[in-house]
Design an enzyme around this catalytic site. Structure first.
Site, PDB file in Angstrom:
ATOM      1  CG  ASN A 114      -0.390  -0.178   2.524  1.00  0.00           C
ATOM      2  OD1 ASN A 114       0.602  -0.876   2.688  1.00  0.00           O
ATOM      3  ND2 ASN A 114      -0.978   0.454   3.519  1.00  0.00           N
ATOM      4  CD  GLU A 144      -1.599   5.026   4.784  1.00  0.00           C
ATOM      5  OE1 GLU A 144      -1.014   5.898   5.467  1.00  0.00           O
ATOM      6  OE2 GLU A 144      -2.320   4.137   5.284  1.00  0.00           O
ATOM      7  CB  CYS A 155      -5.170  -1.367  -2.131  1.00  0.00           C
ATOM      8  SG  CYS A 155      -6.614  -0.540  -1.439  1.00  0.00           S
ATOM      9  CD  GLU A 189      -5.432  -5.888  -1.700  1.00  0.00           C
ATOM     10  OE1 GLU A 189      -4.896  -4.768  -1.552  1.00  0.00           O
ATOM     11  OE2 GLU A 189      -6.264  -6.359  -0.908  1.00  0.00           O
ATOM     12  CB  CYS A 240     -10.880  -2.635   0.059  1.00  0.00           C
ATOM     13  SG  CYS A 240     -10.275  -1.986  -1.516  1.00  0.00           S
ATOM     14  CB  CYS A 297      -8.646  -4.630  -3.926  1.00  0.00           C
ATOM     15  SG  CYS A 297      -7.505  -3.234  -3.846  1.00  0.00           S
TER      16      CYS A 297
HETATM   17 ZN   LIG Z   1      -8.077  -2.303  -1.880  1.00  0.00          ZN
END
Ligand SMILES: [Zn+2]
Length: 139
Positions: A49, A51, A60, A62, A93, A96
């Site tokens: 990830n 940010e 993310c 993924e 999530c 994803c």
């Molecule tokens: Zn995600």
């Protein structure tokens, strides 16, 4: 029911995800996630990830792994592993799950791992039932 896991080296996926998890850029949440994809070319593609101070601009793990696969020449996901810390399962999530679906069949295994190893296996269909995918746009 988990998807087919034959001949998939999940230990290699875990090792790749664990390595990039340490590189994750998560200064705000401090929640580092690593992911690793086994591509149809047999290559393991990791992602973490990243940010951003403008929160929605973050990405993310993924998503990073999918970008690495595409940039590396892979086209399909044979398996994916997601690694996160904490007591709860760190599943992909919603966004994803859909991103994975673009490159993976419903039966594709999705391994959810914690620091100690794999905690639970899912198929993509279990995480994203009755999904909308590329086949919906083919005539
Ligand atoms: Zn995600």
């Amino acid at each position: 029911m988990a998807g087919s896991t034959e001949a998939i080296d999940f230990e290699a996926l875990f090792a790749a995800a664990a390595r990039v998890q340490t590189f994750a850029y998560a200064p705000y949440s401090r929640f580092r996630v690593g992911a690793a994809i086994l591509g149809d070319d047999g290559v393991v593609y990791p992602g973490c990830n990243v940010e951003n101070a403008a929160y929605p601009s973050g990405s993310c793990a993924e998503q990073g792994a999918i970008s690495a696969m595409i940039a590396g020449g892979g086209r399909r996901i044979r398996a994916i592993l997601v690694l996160g810390d904490g007591d709860e399962l760190v599943t992909p999530c919603g966004a994803c799950r859909q991103r994975i679906r673009e490159f993976a069949a419903p039966e594709t295994p999705v391994a959810i791992a914690g620091p100690g190893g794999i905690r639970q296996m899912f198929s993509l269909a279990e995480l994203l039932p009755a999904s909308f995918g590329p086949d919906n746009l083919r005539r």
